[in-house]
Motif scaffolding. Structure first.
Motif, PDB file in Angstrom:
ATOM      1  N   LEU A 134       0.827  -1.207   0.000  1.00 43.21           N
ATOM      2  CA  LEU A 134       0.000   0.000   0.000  1.00 43.21           C
ATOM      3  C   LEU A 134       0.865   1.263   0.000  1.00 43.21           C
ATOM      4  N   THR A 135       1.962   1.231   0.760  1.00 41.54           N
ATOM      5  CA  THR A 135       2.863   2.387   0.794  1.00 41.54           C
ATOM      6  C   THR A 135       3.494   2.635  -0.566  1.00 41.54           C
ATOM      7  N   ILE A 136       3.941   1.560  -1.212  1.00 38.87           N
ATOM      8  CA  ILE A 136       4.541   1.682  -2.546  1.00 38.87           C
ATOM      9  C   ILE A 136       3.517   2.204  -3.540  1.00 38.87           C
ATOM     10  N   ALA A 137       2.284   1.678  -3.464  1.00 42.50           N
ATOM     11  CA  ALA A 137       1.233   2.108  -4.393  1.00 42.50           C
ATOM     12  C   ALA A 137       0.900   3.580  -4.191  1.00 42.50           C
ATOM     13  N   MET A 189      -2.348   4.818 -13.829  1.00 44.49           N
ATOM     14  CA  MET A 189      -3.565   4.056 -14.145  1.00 44.49           C
ATOM     15  C   MET A 189      -3.377   2.570 -13.864  1.00 44.49           C
ATOM     16  N   VAL A 190      -2.176   2.039 -14.091  1.00 39.60           N
ATOM     17  CA  VAL A 190      -1.917   0.628 -13.787  1.00 39.60           C
ATOM     18  C   VAL A 190      -2.123   0.365 -12.305  1.00 39.60           C
ATOM     19  N   VAL A 191      -1.526   1.213 -11.472  1.00 41.84           N
ATOM     20  CA  VAL A 191      -1.666   1.045 -10.022  1.00 41.84           C
ATOM     21  C   VAL A 191      -3.128   1.188  -9.603  1.00 41.84           C
ATOM     22  N   SER A 192      -3.831   2.149 -10.180  1.00 41.82           N
ATOM     23  CA  SER A 192      -5.242   2.372  -9.836  1.00 41.82           C
ATOM     24  C   SER A 192      -6.128   1.213 -10.271  1.00 41.82           C
ATOM     25  N   PHE A 201      11.170  -2.378 -16.998  1.00 39.48           N
ATOM     26  CA  PHE A 201       9.871  -2.755 -17.558  1.00 39.48           C
ATOM     27  C   PHE A 201       9.974  -3.985 -18.450  1.00 39.48           C
ATOM     28  N   TYR A 202      10.894  -3.958 -19.415  1.00 35.41           N
ATOM     29  CA  TYR A 202      10.976  -5.059 -20.368  1.00 35.41           C
ATOM     30  C   TYR A 202      11.521  -6.330 -19.718  1.00 35.41           C
ATOM     31  N   SER A 245       3.857  -4.159 -12.055  1.00 37.13           N
ATOM     32  CA  SER A 245       2.595  -3.424 -11.966  1.00 37.13           C
ATOM     33  C   SER A 245       2.483  -2.526 -10.749  1.00 37.13           C
ATOM     34  N   ILE A 246       3.317  -2.735  -9.731  1.00 33.56           N
ATOM     35  CA  ILE A 246       3.246  -1.930  -8.514  1.00 33.56           C
ATOM     36  C   ILE A 246       4.569  -1.227  -8.225  1.00 33.56           C
TER      37      ILE A 246
END
Length: 308
Positions: A30-33, A70-73, A249-250, A277-278
Motif C-alpha cells: 500500500l505504501t509503494i502504491a 492508471m496501472v496502479v489504480s 519494464f521489459y 505493476s506496482i
C-alpha cells in the motif's frame, strides 16, 4: 469461500495471506502504491506547470506517468479491498475490464518507450534537425498510436478470454485478472488462443524492444565519437534514466509473458506481476527526477516559486 461464490463470478486467491509477516508486506504494498500515485501525479503536474518542460520528450514522459498511475489504480484498490474484506470474488465484467486496461496500459507503454528512445536518438544524433524530425504532430501521432495499439490488443484478449466456457471451480491463482491465468480455467481447447497470445507478446514486446536497442546502439556510437567530455557526459545522463526504465519494464514483462509454459509457476508469476505493476510505476518517476537536471530544476522552482 466456495459457498459465497456465485455461478458466474471468479475468485481471486490473492498475493498475500494473513500472517503477521504478510500483513507487514501488505502495508508495504500500500505504501509503494500510494508513493507511485503521488510521484506520478507530481510528475504530470510538474511537466504541465513548467513551460521549460513543454517539449516532446517531457510530453512523452507525462504519458508514461499517466499510464503508470492508471496501472496502479486498476490493480491495487481491488487487491486491497479483497484482502481487507475477505470477499475475493470478481464478476466476469470486472475481470474483463482488468484484462483490457492492463493490456492497454502495458502494451501502450511498450510502444511509448520505443517512441521515447526515438526522441533521444534524434536529440543526440541529429540535434539541429530535432524540431523537424521530432515535431509535435509526430509526437502526438506516436502517443495516440501507442494508446490505440495497446487498446486493440487489450480488447481482443479480454473478449476472447471471456468467451470460453469455464469449469465450476473458478479460482484464479493471482491477485488480478490476467488473460493467461484466466484461460487455464477454461473447459475447452485454448491452444489456438494461447498461440495468438504468444504472437501478440512477440509483437508488443520484442518489436518495440528491437527498435529501442537499435536507437540506443546508434546513440552509443554517436556519444563515443563526441570530442567534448561535457557533451558526452550530458548525453549519457540524458539517456541513462530511460535505459534504466526500459530495463526494469521489459525485463519483468518478457520474463512474465514470454517464459515457456513448462517453466511457469503461479507464485513466480505473482511476484513478477507485482514488480512490474506496482513497484516499477513507483521507480519510474524517481529515476527520471533523480537523474534529470531539468526535472530537478523544475521541482526546485515549484518548491520555491519566489526564489531568485
Amino acid at each position: 469461500m466456495e459457498s459465497g461464490n456465485t455461478s458466474s463470478d471468479f475468485i481471486l486467491l490473492g498475493l498475500l495471506g494473513h500472517s503477521r509477516a504478510q500483513q507487514f508486506l501488505f502495508g508495504m504494498v500500500l505504501t509503494i502504491a500510494f508513493t507511485s500515485l503521488v510521484s506520478n501525479a507530481l510528475m504530470i503536474l510538474l511537466i504541465q506547470w513548467d513551460l521549460r518542460l513543454h517539449t516532446p520528450m517531457y510530453f512523452l514522459l507525462s504519458q508514461l506517468s499517466l499510464m503508470d498511475a492508471m496501472v496502479v489504480s486498476t490493480i491495487v484498490p481491488k487487491m486491497a479491498a479483497d484482502y481487507l474484506t475477505g470477499i475475493k470474488s470478481i464478476s466476469p465484467a470486472g475481470c474483463g475490464f482488468q484484462i483490457f486496461f492492463l493490456l492497454t496500459l502495458g502494451g501502450g507503454e511498450c510502444f511509448l518507450l520505443a517512441a521515447m528512445s526515438y526522441d533521444r536518438y534524434v536529440a543526440v544524433c541529429h540535434p539541429l534537425r530535432y524540431p523537424m524530425l521530432m515535431s509535435w504532430p509526430l509526437c502526438l501521432r506516436m502517443t495516440m498510436g501507442s494508446w490505440f495499439l495497446g487498446a486493440a490488443d487489450g480488447l481482443m484478449q479480454a473478449v476472447v478470454a471471456l468467451s470460453f466456457p469455464f469449469c465450476s471451480r473458478r479460482e484464479i491463482d493471482h491477485f488480478f485478472c490476467e488473460a493467461p491465468t484466466l484461460v487455464r480455467l477454461a473447459c475447452a481447447d485454448t491452444s489456438v488462443f494461447e498461440n495468438v497470445m504468444y504472437i501478440c507478446c512477440v509483437l508488443m514486446l520484442l518489436v518495440p524492444f528491437c527498435l529501442i536497442l537499435t536507437s540506443y546502439s546508434l546513440i552509443l556510437a554517436a556519444v563515443l565519437h563526441m570530442r567534448s567530455p561535457e557533451a558526452r557526459k550530458k548525453a549519457f545522463a540524458t539517456c541513462s534514466s530511460h535505459v534504466a526504465v526500459v530495463g526494469l519494464f521489459y525485463g519483468a514483462a518478457i520474463s512474465n509473458y514470454m517464459r515457456p509454459k513448462s517453466y511457469r509457476s503461479a507464485h513466480y508469476d505473482k511476484v513478477v506481476s507485482a514488480f512490474y505493476s506496482i513497484l516499477t510505476p513507483m521507480l519510474n518517476p524517481l529515476i527520471y527526477s533523480l537523474r534529470n537536471s531539468e526535472v530537478k530544476g523544475a521541482l526546485r522552482k515549484s518548491s520555491f516559486p519566489y526564489r531568485k
